[in-house]
Design a protein around this motif. Structure first.
Motif, short mmCIF file in Angstrom:
data_model
loop_
_atom_site.label_atom_id
_atom_site.label_comp_id
_atom_site.label_asym_id
_atom_site.label_seq_id
_atom_site.Cartn_x
_atom_site.Cartn_y
_atom_site.Cartn_z
N ALA A 2 29.11 10.70 1.84
CA ALA A 2 28.23 9.79 1.50
C ALA A 2 28.84 8.37 1.91
O ALA A 2 30.00 7.84 1.68
N LYS A 3 27.70 7.89 2.34
CA LYS A 3 28.15 6.18 2.85
C LYS A 3 28.18 5.48 1.57
O LYS A 3 27.63 5.69 0.54
N PRO A 4 29.19 4.34 1.71
CA PRO A 4 29.08 3.29 0.34
C PRO A 4 27.60 2.72 0.40
O PRO A 4 27.09 2.48 1.25
N LYS A 5 27.33 2.29 -0.95
CA LYS A 5 26.04 1.77 -1.24
C LYS A 5 26.40 0.09 -1.21
O LYS A 5 27.14 0.00 -1.82
N VAL A 6 25.28 -0.44 -0.49
CA VAL A 6 25.52 -1.99 -0.53
C VAL A 6 24.23 -2.63 -1.03
O VAL A 6 23.27 -2.25 -0.67
N ALA A 7 24.39 -3.88 -1.83
CA ALA A 7 23.00 -4.52 -2.15
C ALA A 7 23.31 -6.09 -1.73
O ALA A 7 24.15 -6.36 -1.47
N PHE A 8 22.18 -6.65 -1.37
CA PHE A 8 21.97 -8.01 -1.02
C PHE A 8 20.93 -8.62 -2.12
O PHE A 8 19.87 -7.95 -2.16
N TYR A 9 21.45 -9.78 -2.68
CA TYR A 9 20.28 -10.22 -3.60
C TYR A 9 20.40 -11.89 -3.29
O TYR A 9 21.35 -12.58 -3.23
N TRP A 10 19.31 -12.52 -3.81
CA TRP A 10 18.92 -13.91 -3.55
C TRP A 10 18.73 -14.33 -5.07
O TRP A 10 17.46 -14.17 -5.50
N ALA A 32 24.73 -1.03 9.14
CA ALA A 32 23.68 -0.10 8.88
C ALA A 32 24.57 1.37 9.19
O ALA A 32 24.14 2.20 8.35
N GLU A 33 25.26 1.51 10.05
CA GLU A 33 26.08 2.67 10.33
C GLU A 33 26.93 2.88 9.35
O GLU A 33 27.35 3.94 8.84
N LEU A 34 27.58 1.81 9.03
CA LEU A 34 28.88 2.03 7.65
C LEU A 34 28.41 2.29 6.52
O LEU A 34 28.95 2.91 5.56
N VAL A 35 27.13 1.55 5.97
CA VAL A 35 26.70 1.48 4.70
C VAL A 35 25.42 2.03 4.39
O VAL A 35 24.38 2.10 5.45
N ASN A 36 25.02 2.37 3.32
CA ASN A 36 23.70 2.57 2.92
C ASN A 36 23.22 1.23 2.01
O ASN A 36 23.48 1.20 1.04
N ILE A 37 22.14 0.67 2.86
CA ILE A 37 21.83 -0.53 1.82
C ILE A 37 20.65 -0.12 0.87
O ILE A 37 19.53 0.43 1.22
N TYR A 172 30.73 -14.08 11.53
CA TYR A 172 32.15 -13.42 11.82
C TYR A 172 33.07 -13.07 10.35
O TYR A 172 33.31 -12.11 10.29
N LEU A 173 32.74 -14.02 9.46
CA LEU A 173 33.40 -14.02 8.02
C LEU A 173 32.60 -12.75 7.41
O LEU A 173 33.16 -12.05 6.90
N THR A 174 31.32 -12.78 7.51
CA THR A 174 30.58 -11.74 6.69
C THR A 174 30.93 -10.41 7.27
O THR A 174 31.46 -9.38 6.37
N MET A 175 31.24 -10.37 8.49
CA MET A 175 31.68 -8.92 9.27
C MET A 175 33.01 -8.43 8.73
O MET A 175 33.07 -7.50 8.35
N ASN A 176 33.68 -9.29 8.82
CA ASN A 176 35.30 -9.33 8.46
C ASN A 176 35.21 -8.87 7.00
O ASN A 176 35.96 -7.83 6.66
N ALA A 177 34.49 -9.45 6.19
CA ALA A 177 34.51 -9.22 4.89
C ALA A 177 34.02 -7.83 4.61
O ALA A 177 34.66 -7.14 3.58
N ILE A 178 32.81 -7.51 5.23
CA ILE A 178 32.48 -6.00 4.95
C ILE A 178 33.55 -5.14 5.33
O ILE A 178 33.90 -4.10 4.58
N LYS A 179 34.13 -5.21 6.41
CA LYS A 179 34.90 -4.24 7.07
C LYS A 179 36.16 -4.11 6.11
O LYS A 179 36.80 -3.10 5.71
N LYS A 180 36.73 -5.45 5.54
CA LYS A 180 37.96 -5.45 4.53
C LYS A 180 37.40 -4.73 3.38
O LYS A 180 38.29 -3.82 2.88
N ILE A 181 36.32 -5.05 2.73
CA ILE A 181 35.96 -4.45 1.43
C ILE A 181 35.68 -2.82 1.53
O ILE A 181 36.13 -2.22 0.80
N LEU A 182 35.42 -2.53 3.00
CA LEU A 182 35.02 -0.94 2.88
C LEU A 182 36.44 -0.22 3.16
O LEU A 182 36.54 0.96 3.51
N SER A 183 37.62 -0.92 3.67
CA SER A 183 38.51 -0.33 4.08
C SER A 183 39.40 -0.33 2.83
O SER A 183 39.08 -0.72 1.51
N SER A 184 40.84 0.19 2.58
CA SER A 184 41.53 0.37 1.44
C SER A 184 42.28 -0.79 1.34
O SER A 184 43.15 -1.01 0.31
#
Ligand code: SF4
Ligand code: SF4
Length: 334
Positions: A2-10, A32-37, A172-184
């Motif tokens: 199962a893909k990791p679940k991600v939420a965005f809130y405002w 969207a490939e890496l996670v389930n929003i 670029y910071l958001t993308m790096n952060a998503i990758k970092k958080i999804l890695s170990s």
């Protein structure tokens, strides 16, 4: 798997941080490939009930933008904290209170009066109505969330794991952060996911930044054409670069500096700076030679500083709620 679940809130923000997610462009497909929003009310039809029905810790990471301004902001921040393993404070308003945090110079009654009352030139409101939390209409009762007197940063309300600074955070910071958080390879809790440098450290104008400055006039960028090669401070224009973290561009000068505009401080403090405004005043005081430096002898420094039309708004534009001042003194919110 199962893909990791991600939420965005405002919460309380202008919506620019939501656009910053869309600014990922084609990379959003990679996300969207890496996670389930599982929750993103700005972009898709999710309900609060969907989150309430999730198990505690079911969401891998929630990115929460905006300050905490209303009871609804607070309740949603607490709910998402409970349902998420990781909470990322996304953008300047969530990180520091941001522009909405400047409301802490007033209370809500004054704000209502200036927006809906007699002091608002465009308001026609003879009965002096102001927003109510409950209002009866023929069809039933309308409700609005309680507006707090004090705007808070996200971490003043819930425990935050990481910060993505900026107004708004660069893709670029958001993308790096998503990758970092999804890695170990998770960084230490509390890390600001942006370079540990100040804007001045990388600024191509840094060589012209004065060690000592003797000014006759503080200039406003709206009334002069700044020299694009020269440090803004050397031109008498307030630039928050010395007390602001770099990160608003992947390389080169900061975003505003490249557009020949001084930095306003949206990426927040670099490591070692606790209070942005106090540090900036102290940086200015030291270069202006307030300690009896020769070149300032004939200049009335107080008069010079009086030329800054809105000192508190200039020095704490994004960070008033997390500053030592926090807000104008008044009774606490109930
Ligand atoms: S104060 Fe502003 S213009 Fe001057 S070096 Fe720093 S970031 Fe560049
Ligand atoms: S230059 Fe300063 S105000 Fe402009 S985007 Fe960068 S950090 Fe924000």
């Amino acid at each position: 798997m199962a893909k990791p679940k991600v939420a965005f809130y405002w919460c309380a923000s202008c919506g620019g941080c939501e656009e910053a997610i869309v600014d990922l462009n084609e990379d959003i497909l990679k996300v969207a490939e890496l996670v389930n929003i599982v929750f993103w009310p700005c972009a898709m039809d999710f309900k609060y009930e969907d989150v309430r029905n999730m198990k505690n810790g079911e969401i891998t990471v929630s990115f929460i933008n905006g300050a905490i301004r209303t009871k609804e902001n607070q309740e949603m921040a607490k709910l998402l904290r409970k349902k998420s393993k990781i909470v990322v404070s996304f953008g300047a308003c969530s990180h520091m209170g941001g522009i909405p945090g400047l409301a802490n110079f007033w209370d809500k009654e004054t704000i209502f009066e200036s927006s809906y009352g007699k002091s608002c030139p465009s308001a026609e409101n003879p009965d002096n109505h102001v927003p109510q939390e409950r209002w009866k209409v023929e069809e039933g009762e309308l409700t609005l969330p309680k507006l707090f007197n004090t705007v808070k940063s996200l971490d003043q309300v819930v425990d935050v794991d990481y910060y993505l600074p900026g107004c708004s955070p660069e893709p670029y910071l958001t993308m790096n952060a998503i990758k970092k958080i999804l890695s170990s390879d998770l960084p230490a809790k509390g890390t600001v996911l942006a370079p540990a440098k100040s804007l001045c450290d990388v600024c191509s104008r840094n060589d012209s930044k004065p060690e000592k400055l003797s000014l006759e006039k503080i200039q406003r960028v709206a009334t002069v054409q700044p020299d694009p090669e020269k440090c803004f401070l050397a031109q008498g224009i307030i630039c928050m670069g010395p007390v602001t973290r770099f990160g608003c561009k992947e390389e080169g000068d900061g975003r505003c500096i490249s557009a020949n505009m001084p930095c306003r401080g949206c990426y927040g403090p670099p490591p070692g700076v606790l209070d942005v405004g106090a540090k900036m005043v102290s940086a200015l005081a030291s270069i202006l030679g307030l300690e009896g430096e020769e070149e300032m002898k004939d200049i009335d420094v107080e008069k010079l500083m009086a030329q800054i039309p809105d000192p508190a708004g200039t020095f704490y534009r994004f960070s008033l709620p997390i500053s030592m001042l926090k807000r104008k003194r008044m009774s606490e919110d109930k």
